[in-house]
Write an enzyme that holds these catalytic residues in place. Structure first.
Site, PDB file in Angstrom:
ATOM      1  N   HIS A 199       0.869  -1.170   0.000  1.00  0.00           N
ATOM      2  CA  HIS A 199       0.000   0.000   0.000  1.00  0.00           C
ATOM      3  C   HIS A 199       0.913   1.229   0.000  1.00  0.00           C
ATOM      4  O   HIS A 199       1.998   1.200   0.597  1.00  0.00           O
ATOM      5  CB  HIS A 199      -0.832   0.122   1.274  1.00  0.00           C
ATOM      6  CG  HIS A 199      -1.761  -0.994   1.547  1.00  0.00           C
ATOM      7  ND1 HIS A 199      -1.384  -2.163   2.151  1.00  0.00           N
ATOM      8  CD2 HIS A 199      -3.089  -1.105   1.345  1.00  0.00           C
ATOM      9  CE1 HIS A 199      -2.434  -2.952   2.293  1.00  0.00           C
ATOM     10  NE2 HIS A 199      -3.476  -2.347   1.817  1.00  0.00           N
TER      11      HIS A 199
ATOM     12  N   ASP B 148       2.224   2.005   3.390  1.00  0.00           N
ATOM     13  CA  ASP B 148       3.184   1.048   3.953  1.00  0.00           C
ATOM     14  C   ASP B 148       4.613   1.502   3.702  1.00  0.00           C
ATOM     15  O   ASP B 148       5.492   1.306   4.546  1.00  0.00           O
ATOM     16  CB  ASP B 148       3.070  -0.330   3.278  1.00  0.00           C
ATOM     17  CG  ASP B 148       1.742  -0.989   3.429  1.00  0.00           C
ATOM     18  OD1 ASP B 148       1.020  -0.654   4.384  1.00  0.00           O
ATOM     19  OD2 ASP B 148       1.413  -1.854   2.578  1.00  0.00           O
TER      20      ASP B 148
END
Ligand SMILES: [Co+2]
Ligand SMILES: [Co+2]
Ligand SMILES: [Co+2]
Ligand SMILES: [Co+2]
Ligand SMILES: [Co+2]
Ligand SMILES: [Co+2]
Ligand SMILES: [Co+2]
Ligand SMILES: [Co+2]
Lengths: 437, 437, 437, 437
Positions: B101, B104
């Site tokens: 993501h 992340d």
């Protein structure tokens, strides 16, 4: 006239102060609510199967009910006795509608023709009962799941000859529904699913189901049936997986078959909860997708993993469902069918009335609550205020497809402003609902 | 180079007799199975979020993991340390792919522009790591559910400004995925659903979601991204109800938005079981509907009602899933991404390897089992024989729409023959499967 | 005095016609019901953890609440600010009681002694707040599940040193509860269970738990604490399996440890439903087993498989629970503690009041319904009539152990009479209940 | 001799290379594993009810199986034909044991005496079959749930006359079990629970159940029956709630009745999962509590909320259960009874063999896996190392009750040392298990 219910007087509205357990305290058929009578809004139906066919059997024990029409005559004689009792019950209960499967009202014969003739015979009897009593048919359907021939499905059977036998039964059931003035025709796919993927071709079965549904719609137009065609979603049971899992799944099935404008859903409360949704979720979803049709009114047990088909008894739960339906204009061809059965320990004739009378009163209370919610209007306002931003021109342009990802992203970076979240106010809204129930 | 994993040697295939717990016993990357190497078939990916971002926190307790990149630097420095460790891990594990993501890999900034720049900065770092190591990106995605601004949804937020902020994040994530050579772009709608119907307009939110998906597809073509767009179904959690409930529901969503040829599904095992289906059901359904894309490989706990994201460890369960995929020709753009996390008590660096090594070996065993099922062919034959009747001309005419309900019904009554059911042979087939696992 | 709630006036009873959303419409503290005031019956408590400690975090996203006491001071300063706000809230809400975990009110220190001193310090502050406001402590407890040291359990930890650390925390929490005049001491075993059998010795852990419970009871007597010791059953979450699964399981645990007369249960509605039971089942079972203590009042979501701790809002559901408790004489040391939290989207200070005010009104309605059920007496009569046969001498002899299997069997064969079943009248009884709610 | 199975040859062990679907590939009766033959360890039993009595009926459809003994004779003649077929099946299958309910083997008569005589008559036939074939009885039981008289329970019926009728049936079933050399007597309380709290006195029913269990134990000693008395836990179905919910609940029931040394549990895999536990949890719990007795071997479907009683087919799942049992010394009086039924579409005689042969092979594989786990010993070591700290003197003093809360707390504060958690190594252990299955 049956005498099974001879000790039960016709049920009457007696109001809140009545101590008579077999009177309505809320359901006042002629009382006007939201512009129509309760009778016109709720369109109550009693069902043939649970009340007149089921003998109390469960997977761990035999029948507990001893109805006079269960034994002591030829199958057709018993079917006639059952019809007598059923119409006696319907009229004493004062429901305007009833519902049936073909095999509920007429016995399976030794071969297709005999089954066909048995059914024709009984449909004449039902017509006469309707004529005599003024009862109307909310919907008819075909039982394509009880006979062993359909153990592997009907429309989705691996054998096309069973698809044909299903077609034959459905034609008869559609003809009967049309003849009896039924306002809807329902399909429930009790075995349209699979027990094991190991012997199943899902793609082929979905194609078969799509084709079958199209045949039903074609036939509806052919005979000029003006009612609605409905599918009743259910996630599993008896099949491990059923293709009509829930409302959203049925929408996909219909879209794939090009039928999303032709077929609607008959939503059952207990099927909703078995599929992992609340009843009001299923109704709100169907309304949003434009496929809401009718209700099978009952309740499940939140601790049990199977379809218990109990009578509704929780007013707050039902009130929201009723609110969404009334807010959207109320029932059209649909109504409130009690797909509900008394518990297997409730073996007396009176218990059948207790179940229905209680259920009807609960629905009436829910309708009265929905009326209050609608006239109060704070619930509706909370929603419209929350989405008000979408009324802005730039937001409408998004929805109209005039603005793309790129333009929106540029705008965000250009302004470099963040957005503060606002409270969802769920507890306030829950308390608001509790004012009305 | 991170030294968090310095005690772990690169994982190697050592075969069945190895007693080394950090060696593969089944996954032999270059071994040819069904015409391709295991590496080419399985297309393993490790994920960034569970392994590098999660600190072991659960709703009842704080973090248990103490990774060096969790503290002790500026957010961007820590993000760089994390990337070093991640690529060290990926390469030692010998997975060819990874997934992330946006949030992340790069920290949320103080405002949209800072977040944008943080992400751009880290995407360059990832590109360099890919260049250096040969690692590839299986898919990228945007986290539209962790920040408090998205507490009421992203694409389905009641506030169009948050729809715009979601668009901005997705554009960046799509651009990054494209730049990094990602083979898919995934959408997971963690807050695209509702907590309460009382503050939700389902119809409007479904329209918003449909529009957002169309914007994503339009942008894909605009930038020339050749990968697949995938939606990852999940029934609930964090939302009470999510609009991408399961594969069949997603099919309906896509059909309503006219996107059923444009978007496929990324099926997660644990999401499958939370939605009331088996993993193989979701895969077989997606294949049947033509929307199968990729897998999030993990397992749930059958006694727990939330997403546990454990590593797969039951070969018989996984073998059927692998069989259906291989039978349909294997993965195209998709692969096996471990959306799996070690338990919060597994606090050692080595535990991260134990989880993945075990999961990869289980997948390899499932692939080997699928190979045996396919070469044996009895499973496939059982299906084709069961549906053989549909190959007859009259049956094909049904499917082709040449025969209606009426004609079939007439034929049944004319012949008046009943059809005997045949055994579904489920136990025989289950035993057959057990030969291969 | 905190000013976080400065816009909220003290909550008052305004009756049914009030349109003020922050007034009680049913809860009239001084109104006498079944011989006591509502306040004396319901013994409401608000909890520290959900309302003052939780920041809105869930497994998929960070905090959404921005309380002034979350940041901007030393841990002890913030704890003091939190206490100010909490007592401001309690008194405005007009609940007579509150509940806390040790770590809710005082910050974990750098080592055991600092934690101990932090807690001692804050207990003095709480004592002063109680003195100032008249608030009382319903129960105290120790948080043995949030800190990473307890990730593998506290009393059931494989490491006896952690058993000792748990003992130290519990002694402090019991001392504090005693000092603050708490009426109960509660144990909730959030990690007293297992994640995997593979690393667990159930027998040993059950023995550890039994020993720990005995130590708690011994210490209660040692310090002269007069309140009740309670265990709060929960089936799972955070652990995969918890040893205090449900009331019946706790009874077995207690019996095995010889403590079934010493420890009672604190039953939480949401824990009840997660364990596969209704709330009223757990309460009725505890009453039947003689171990009913107190209630954690909340509700779960029937479609979600985790502990949502929502405020109660369904009167019919709660009414039966209240009926069983009142029928058995009402609460003794226990009360109604709101172990309930506002949704993570409910970010305003006012939302905390909406949640509690609505919950208190729902409990008051349930109490009023229970009063009607008791004065009506038909529910009780239906039960006593159904079991009336057991009042016969020969039946009492069975229960007294005077008659064996053999004698009964002989009697049946000698008389050779069969027994006809009688209706369970469930629908009648459900309708009866609906008269009172 | 029945000729229903005439086309089936006795099942033989043919080993891994056999392509014969009706041969054992793993179950080699005389092969020695862990010091005994497979036959001695597994003590397989086939059950009468599912295989010889069930006709394929489910709640949505009638029978699908057409067994010759279902029609065409008097009830006693059919019972004799059924017994012929059953023993033919048992011997061809080569299971050493069988199990039955009284009403499986002999028809209910018109009155208690006729039922008694029918049963006596058939017990003589069974004795002769046992004598002729060498088959042994693993356990007998009484069916106290199928007849409508027991619709409201047997031992827990509100009517003491039905308690007496239950006693009469149980005496006959215990006598028969004793006469036929049965090694256990089982009680399953299909209706010992409630449908609705509204008509139920839980406390009274629990007392009735306790008294009934004591009568059974007293009678066991009276007649000198040397086998074990077992209760089979099940959470619900057919009752909404059953008093024998799971193993921990049964332990509590037994402790309350003073019978925890007298009665053990017969654990069914599908009942375990319906109660929210894994099969191995229930077994490990029973072993820890000292009440493990026997197994009803089957599997449920993780997506279905009812008892599907399918044949076991997942070796990894079963291996742990077998490991815990073997680690604890193996079965004593108990064994592996297949309380499993073929699917209702599996209508051929051969399907009954496929189900059992597959199930037996899965059990044999699980036993072989358990053997590997035990000889490897790493699983056991991981546990003993994890709890090693409890072997220290000060820790043993805790368990021995020599140290109190106060002393432990003082010690913690005195030392002021914190304890670092260590990894639970769950993934490592899961991978280890996968080496053996
Ligand atoms: Co229905
Ligand atoms: Co139903
Ligand atoms: Co995923
Ligand atoms: Co997941
Ligand atoms: Co609680
Ligand atoms: Co809770
Ligand atoms: Co069983
Ligand atoms: Co079972």
């Amino acid at each position: 006239m049956s005498d099974y219910f001879k000790d039960i007087a016709p049920i009457q509205f007696e109001g809140l102060n009545s101590e008579n357990p077999l009177a309505f305290r809320y359901y006042n058929a002629d009382q006007v609510v939201l512009g129509k009578t309760m009778k016109e809004h709720l369109r109550f139906a009693a069902c043939y199967w649970h009340t007149f066919c089921w003998n109390g059997l469960d997977p761990f024990g035999g029948g507990t009910f001893e109805r006079p029409w269960f034994a002591g005559g030829t199958p057709l004689q018993l079917a006639e006795q059952k019809a007598d009792a059923a119409f006696d019950f319907f009229t004493k209960l004062t429901v305007p509608y009833y519902c049936f499967h073909d095999r509920d009202v007429a016995p399976e014969g030794a071969d297709p023709r005999e089954s066909h003739h048995n059914f024709k015979h009984m449909v004449e009897k039902l017509a006469a009962h309707q004529e005599r009593t003024g009862m109307k048919l909310l919907w008819g359907t075909a039982n394509l799941f009880s006979h062993r021939r359909f153990m592997s499905g009907a429309a989705t059977n691996p054998n096309p000859e069973l698809f044909a036998m299903a077609a034959a039964q459905v034609r008869d059931a559609m003809d009967a529904t049309h003849q009896l003035g039924g306002e809807n025709y329902v399909l429930w796919g009790g075995r349209e699913g699979y027990e094991s993927l190991l012997n199943t071709n899902i793609g082929h079965e979905l194609d078969q189901m799509g084709r079958f549904l199209n045949m039903v719609v074609e036939y509806k137009y052919k005979i000029g049936f003006k009612g609605a065609i409905l599918i009743e979603p259910k996630p599993r049971e008896p099949s491990k997986h059923q293709y009509d899992f829930d409302t959203a799944t049925v929408y996909g099935l219909l879209a794939r078959a090009g039928l999303e404008k032709e077929i609607q859903v008959n939503i059952e409360a207990n099927h909703a909860t078995l599929s992992g949704h609340s009843f009001e979720h299923e109704v709100a979803t169907a309304l949003a997708l434009g496929i809401f049709g009718s209700l099978d009114m009952n309740r499940g047990d939140y601790q049990l993993g199977w379809d218990t088909d109990q009578f509704p008894n929780n007013v707050p739960e039902l009130a929201l469902t009723m609110y969404y339906i009334m807010q959207a204009g109320g029932f059209k061809t649909g109504g409130c069918n009690f797909d509900a059965k008394v518990r297997r320990q409730s073996i007396d004739a009176a218990d059948l009335f207790h179940g229905h009378v209680g259920g009807m009163d609960v629905c009436a209370r829910a309708l009265l609550a929905a009326e209050k919610m609608i006239s109060d209007s704070r619930m509706e306002q909370a929603i419209s205020e929350r989405y008000a931003g979408w009324g802005q021109t730039w937001a409408q342009d998004i929805m109209a497809g005039k603005v793309g990802l790129d333009a929106l992203a540029d705008q965000v970076l250009a302004n470099n402003t963040d957005v503060l979240p606002v409270s969802g106010r769920q507890e306030y809204l829950e308390n608001l609902v509790n004012r009305f129930v």
